[in-house]
Design a protein around this motif. Structure first.
Motif, mmCIF file in Angstrom:
data_model
loop_
_atom_site.group_PDB
_atom_site.id
_atom_site.type_symbol
_atom_site.label_atom_id
_atom_site.label_comp_id
_atom_site.label_asym_id
_atom_site.label_seq_id
_atom_site.Cartn_x
_atom_site.Cartn_y
_atom_site.Cartn_z
ATOM 1 N N ASP A 158 50.295 32.883 47.489
ATOM 2 C CA ASP A 158 50.302 31.422 47.411
ATOM 3 C C ASP A 158 48.994 30.799 47.887
ATOM 4 O OD1 ASP A 158 50.548 31.912 50.099
ATOM 5 O OD2 ASP A 158 52.537 30.987 50.324
ATOM 6 N N ARG A 159 48.071 31.646 48.384
ATOM 7 C CA ARG A 159 46.764 31.137 48.802
ATOM 8 C C ARG A 159 45.646 31.630 47.887
ATOM 9 N NH1 ARG A 159 47.325 32.294 55.348
ATOM 10 N NH2 ARG A 159 49.211 31.013 55.671
ATOM 11 N N MET A 160 46.018 32.237 46.774
ATOM 12 C CA MET A 160 45.038 32.797 45.847
ATOM 13 C C MET A 160 45.041 32.015 44.536
ATOM 14 S SD MET A 160 45.847 36.858 46.465
ATOM 15 C CE MET A 160 44.549 37.411 45.341
ATOM 16 N N ARG A 161 43.884 31.891 43.941
ATOM 17 C CA ARG A 161 43.760 31.154 42.682
ATOM 18 C C ARG A 161 44.467 31.894 41.548
ATOM 19 N NH1 ARG A 161 37.909 29.019 41.198
ATOM 20 N NH2 ARG A 161 38.426 27.897 43.107
ATOM 21 N N SER A 162 44.263 33.208 41.463
ATOM 22 C CA SER A 162 44.974 34.022 40.474
ATOM 23 C C SER A 162 45.922 34.952 41.212
ATOM 24 C CB SER A 162 43.994 34.835 39.623
ATOM 25 O OG SER A 162 43.194 35.668 40.428
ATOM 26 N N LYS A 163 47.131 35.071 40.724
ATOM 27 C CA LYS A 163 48.166 35.822 41.414
ATOM 28 C C LYS A 163 47.845 37.318 41.407
ATOM 29 C CE LYS A 163 50.544 32.136 42.183
ATOM 30 N NZ LYS A 163 50.567 31.561 43.554
ATOM 31 N N ASP B 247 53.553 39.578 45.748
ATOM 32 C CA ASP B 247 53.379 38.486 46.711
ATOM 33 C C ASP B 247 52.133 38.632 47.572
ATOM 34 O OD1 ASP B 247 55.757 37.310 45.855
ATOM 35 O OD2 ASP B 247 56.962 38.501 47.249
ATOM 36 N N TYR B 248 51.562 39.851 47.604
ATOM 37 C CA TYR B 248 50.400 40.089 48.458
ATOM 38 C C TYR B 248 49.368 40.925 47.711
ATOM 39 C CZ TYR B 248 53.643 38.917 52.289
ATOM 40 O OH TYR B 248 54.558 38.298 53.114
ATOM 41 N N ALA B 249 48.112 40.744 48.086
ATOM 42 C CA ALA B 249 47.028 41.604 47.625
ATOM 43 C C ALA B 249 46.429 42.284 48.849
ATOM 44 C CB ALA B 249 45.958 40.791 46.906
ATOM 45 N N TYR B 250 46.272 43.605 48.763
ATOM 46 C CA TYR B 250 45.702 44.349 49.891
ATOM 47 C C TYR B 250 45.134 45.666 49.380
ATOM 48 C CZ TYR B 250 50.255 46.735 49.645
ATOM 49 O OH TYR B 250 51.365 47.417 49.214
ATOM 50 N N PRO B 251 44.219 46.289 50.106
ATOM 51 C CA PRO B 251 43.588 47.540 49.659
ATOM 52 C C PRO B 251 44.583 48.692 49.599
ATOM 53 C CG PRO B 251 42.280 46.470 51.375
ATOM 54 C CD PRO B 251 43.608 45.778 51.353
#
Length: 461
Positions: free
Chosen positions: A350-355, A366-370
């Motif tokens: 919800d804080r990212m421009r592209s999901k 719901d999340y982006a992470y390495p």
């Protein structure tokens, strides 16, 4: 359907023969190359051509200095296993196996020349920016065949100064003796090495060569089409998934079976050294106890059933990888809601421009992470695999159901490593202890599950 033969008319030509190869080399006017766009494809070329600075420079040279263009380019290299020399410097080239015959080098020249011809046929220079890949050119070529045919007719009536009168260096490789089956076989076997050597201005990746040899074919067949279609099986073909990501996962089930070659894979290499794993895969698949060369070309056919069973399991791992990626945040949080999103390396959707999306199946998360945070968990799936009486690898448990029921318990133990390294994906993913701990956690849950099942059977009896 592409015709399987084409007549090429040279303006100047010579022949040279050495070993199993005969080279027909010279200059061809662009208007006499148009058949080649119909008959030859880029399947035989290890790299897929795409538009960029190289093709733009080629088009500029054709437009600005057509008279010196043939001296500025290596031109086009074509391979064919059969041919007939005709009169007036004409050669009928016949393509009998398009996996290895066709355009071996010069794909960018073909893309640039074809785009130029299409732009002139339509009278629209916007084509130069629209066509980005060979497949797009082929589609546009077919859709505008009438206009291209008319351009060729007009060009045929002009002499020396028309838009298709510039010369292109063309080199055709054919067997030195097409009547000799042994020489034809040697010629076919040499084509991949010739491709690799001629493409050395942009070094062919190991994966690209392995793909041409057919080493990835059984892995490709094991994948969901949705995933297989997103893989970059050879350089520049537009895939979003690197094939070495799949090869790294394949070494999990491969480590279960008895391999005919002595290869030991440290688990952390699944994350830190995927290039090394690709080399080992090439070594494994090249072994005569695993695959054999097909008759008539350089591609290999897998005959080792144990390796085949591992590749079938490997085909399911991308979906399991994405499931772990999707479920890991909730398992990490457990009863302490919100903690995962507070990690420095984590970005919330919800804080990212592209999901954010999963790596293999391209589903929203719901999340982006390495991925360094979950590679040990993916490796832990090894605990759910076993070797059967035939030496084949199989699942001991349904991996999807197992993850649904036990991932949170496993991650709870895994938190020891995550907290010790402050969730630094580089330190977590490259540390062998991370993999050992997670594998032990998986095995513990498997034993618990087996104990419950045994107890249940005892009660029923």
């Amino acid at each position: 359907m592409n015709p399987d033969k084409v007549v090429i008319r040279f303006e100047q030509v010579s022949e040279q023969t050495e070993g199993p190869v005969r080279r027909i080399v010279g200059f061809v006017r662009a208007k006499n190359m148009l058949q080649l766009f119909d008959a030859a494809d880029l399947e035989a070329n290890p790299r897929e051509a795409k538009a960029g600075a190289v093709t733009a420079d080629i088009i500029d040279s054709i437009c600005d200095t057509p008279e010196t263009f043939p001296f500025k380019t290596k031109g086009v290299l074509v391979g064919a296993s059969n041919y007939v020399a005709l009169e007036r410097k004409r050669y009928e080239i016949r393509f009998e196996n398009t996996k290895i015959e066709g355009i071996l080098d010069g794909g960018h020249n073909m893309l640039a020349i074809g785009t130029y011809v299409l732009a002139r046929a339509l009278g629209d220079d916007r084509i130069f920016k629209k066509i980005k890949r060979w497949t797009e050119l082929k589609d546009a070529w077919e859709a505008n065949r009438k206009e291209i045919t008319e351009l060729k007719r007009v060009a045929g009536e002009e002499s020396g100064s028309g838009p298709l009168d510039f010369l292109v260096p063309v080199e055709v490789l054919v067997p030195a003796d097409i009547e000799n089956d042994e020489i034809v076989g040697e010629f076919n076997s040499s084509l991949l090495d010739i491709c690799a050597a001629r493409n050395n201005n942009v070094e062919l990746t190991l994966e690209t060569k392995a793909n041409k040899k057919g080493f990835y074919e059984y892995l490709r067949k094991s994948l969901q089409p949705l995933i297989a279609n997103r893989v970059e099986w050879k350089s520049n073909d537009g895939g979003e998934i690197k094939v070495r990501d799949l090869i790294a996962l394949a070494w999990i089930p491969l480590s279960i079976i008895d391999l005919p070659v002595d290869i030991k894979i440290p688990p952390q290499n699944l994350y830190r050294n995927k290039g090394d794993l690709a080399k080992h895969f090439d070594t494994l698949m090249s072994d005569e106890k695993v695959s054999s060369v097909s008759d008539g070309d350089y591609t290999h056919e897998l005959h080792n059933t144990a390796v085949h069973s591992a590749l079938v399991i490997a085909g399911q791992l991308p979906e399991l990888y994405d499931k772990i990626y999707r479920d890991f945040p909730a398992a990490y949080n457990g009863e302490r809601e919100g903690r995962f999103g507070g990690l420095a390396v984590v970005k919330m959707a919800d804080r990212m421009r592209s999901k954010p999306r999963t790596h293999f199946t391209d589903a929203e998360v719901d999340y982006a992470y390495p991925d360094g945070l979950i590679m040990p968990l993916v490796y832990g799936l090894k605990a759910l695999m076993a070797k059967d009486e035939n030496g084949h690898v199989r699942w001991k448990e349904d991996p999807f159901r197992f993850l649904d029921e036990h991932l949170e318990s496993i991650v709870k133990k895994y938190r020891v490593i995550l907290d010790a390294f402050r969730a630094d994906p580089q330190k977590v993913g490259k540390n062998e202890g991370s993999y050992d701990l997670v594998l032990d956690a998986f095995e513990t849950e498997v034993l618990k599950r087996q104990a419950v099942a045994a107890s249940s059977r005892g009660v029923r009896s």
